[in-house]
Design an enzyme around this catalytic site. Structure first.
Site, short mmCIF file in Angstrom:
data_model
loop_
_atom_site.label_atom_id
_atom_site.label_comp_id
_atom_site.label_asym_id
_atom_site.label_seq_id
_atom_site.Cartn_x
_atom_site.Cartn_y
_atom_site.Cartn_z
N HIS A 1 39.64 -20.15 -1.51
CA HIS A 1 38.92 -18.88 -1.38
C HIS A 1 39.93 -17.74 -1.26
O HIS A 1 40.87 -17.84 -0.47
CB HIS A 1 38.02 -18.88 -0.15
CG HIS A 1 36.77 -19.68 -0.32
ND1 HIS A 1 36.10 -20.28 0.74
CD2 HIS A 1 36.05 -19.99 -1.43
CE1 HIS A 1 35.03 -20.91 0.28
NE2 HIS A 1 34.99 -20.76 -1.03
N TYR B 1 30.16 -20.54 4.27
CA TYR B 1 29.89 -21.98 4.21
C TYR B 1 29.80 -22.62 5.59
O TYR B 1 29.51 -23.80 5.70
CB TYR B 1 31.01 -22.68 3.43
CG TYR B 1 30.98 -22.47 1.93
CD1 TYR B 1 30.43 -23.45 1.10
CD2 TYR B 1 31.50 -21.33 1.36
CE1 TYR B 1 30.41 -23.27 -0.28
CE2 TYR B 1 31.49 -21.14 -0.02
CZ TYR B 1 30.94 -22.12 -0.83
OH TYR B 1 30.92 -21.94 -2.18
#
Length: 316
Positions: free
Chosen positions: A290, A299
């Site tokens: 990321h 998440y």
């Protein structure tokens, strides 16, 4: 132009055919860095043109605002997720912006079409428990090459949190030892590399698969290969598609009586479990590739968040 806006699934219209007299379309696609972006946008445009019945280049210039709205409604009725619908609309808008710049068309027909509301604070993918992960990993038949391969693929998803496209792109040379660790070197979003040391169980499963498959010395070969009707493993074009990996994940999930889970659930599960076990979020962010830590936080579905629910404090 078909103004009835009735989709005809038998009519496969290639975007290259539909705009073959518009070479700018090729330049538009070539402007994307990622093969995944090209594939996603190409699929979006393909489905749009098929829906409205475009069969000739000049008809592209007759597409109107109402066609895009009808296409959006069709996607909604088909059960597509808000993110998928927005991606399709973005692809149409991107192409028409490019064609406007090149004076091929005058209006961006996707402009003004409202996007679907999405939850930007969290990822919707269902998180699995460790027991559920063990259950799905136990399903493949490890007496067969396919079963050995499939278990290694599932383990790659669950032990690295990678995307399906990243599994498909792995080559034999991307699996190696360095400084005493077994490593997988992924091509990730944005055309970048993401190298990470992997769990011992995943290392064993990949080595077992390569020993049985027999292409462990073919560095240019893709790591995970099709098992049926495939040419020589040294063929650089021989690899699994995202659709195949998605299919096998859902097949084994169904056999394990797990419903509502997708390959994206493996990514969400990996991130949540790593955070649950006190792995620093910065390390998790780097592992899954990321670019921003905020994305990793989307998440995070640790059980503590449920345990701290104010609902448990209520007494009536």
């Amino acid at each position: 132009m078909n103004h009835d806006l009735i989709p005809n699934p038998k009519k496969e219209v290639s975007i290259l055919k539909a705009v073959k007299d518009v070479p700018e379309e090729l330049l538009w696609k070539a402007n994307f860095n990622s093969d995944n972006s090209i594939e996603t946008y190409d699929k979006a445009i393909h489905s749009f043109l098929s829906f409205i019945g475009v069969g000739a280049p000049e008809e592209l210039r007759q597409v109107e605002h109402g066609h895009v709205i009808a296409f959006k409604k069709y996607l909604q009725n088909s059960g597509c997720s808000p993110r998928t619908i927005n991606n399709r609309l973005s692809a149409i808008s991107s192409l028409f912006n490019h064609l406007i710049d090149k004076q091929v068309v005058k209006v961006n027909v996707a402009q003004g079409v409202r996007r679907m509301p999405v939850n930007a604070d969290r990822v919707e993918a269902k998180v699995m428990t460790p027991d559920e992960v063990r259950k799905i990993l136990s399903v493949p038949d490890t007496e067969t090459l396919k079963g050995i391969r499939d278990k290694a693929i599932l383990a790659t998803l669950f032990y690295t949190g990678c995307r399906v496209s990243e599994v498909c792109k792995l080559k034999v040379k991307d699996f190696y030892q360095e400084q005493g660790y077994h490593v997988l070197d992924f091509w990730v979003k944005g055309g970048k590399r993401n190298r990470l040391a992997i769990h011992q169980e995943l290392q064993i499963l990949i080595n077992s698969y390569l020993n049985v498959a027999g292409h462990g010395m073919e560095n240019s070969s893709y790591l995970f290969l099709p098992v049926r009707n495939a040419p020589n493993c040294s063929d650089p074009e021989r690899k699994l598609s995202r659709k195949t990996v998605d299919y096998l994940f859902k097949k084994y999930a169904k056999q394990a009586s797990l419903y509502g889970v997708t390959p994206h659930s493996a990514r969400a599960t990996f991130i949540t479990q790593a955070l649950e076990n006190n792995c620093p979020i910065e390390a998790v962010q780097k592992t899954v590739g990321h670019s921003q830590i905020k994305t990793t936080q989307m998440y995070d579905k640790r059980r503590t968040k449920y345990r701290e629910s104010a609902s448990f404090a209520v007494r009536y």
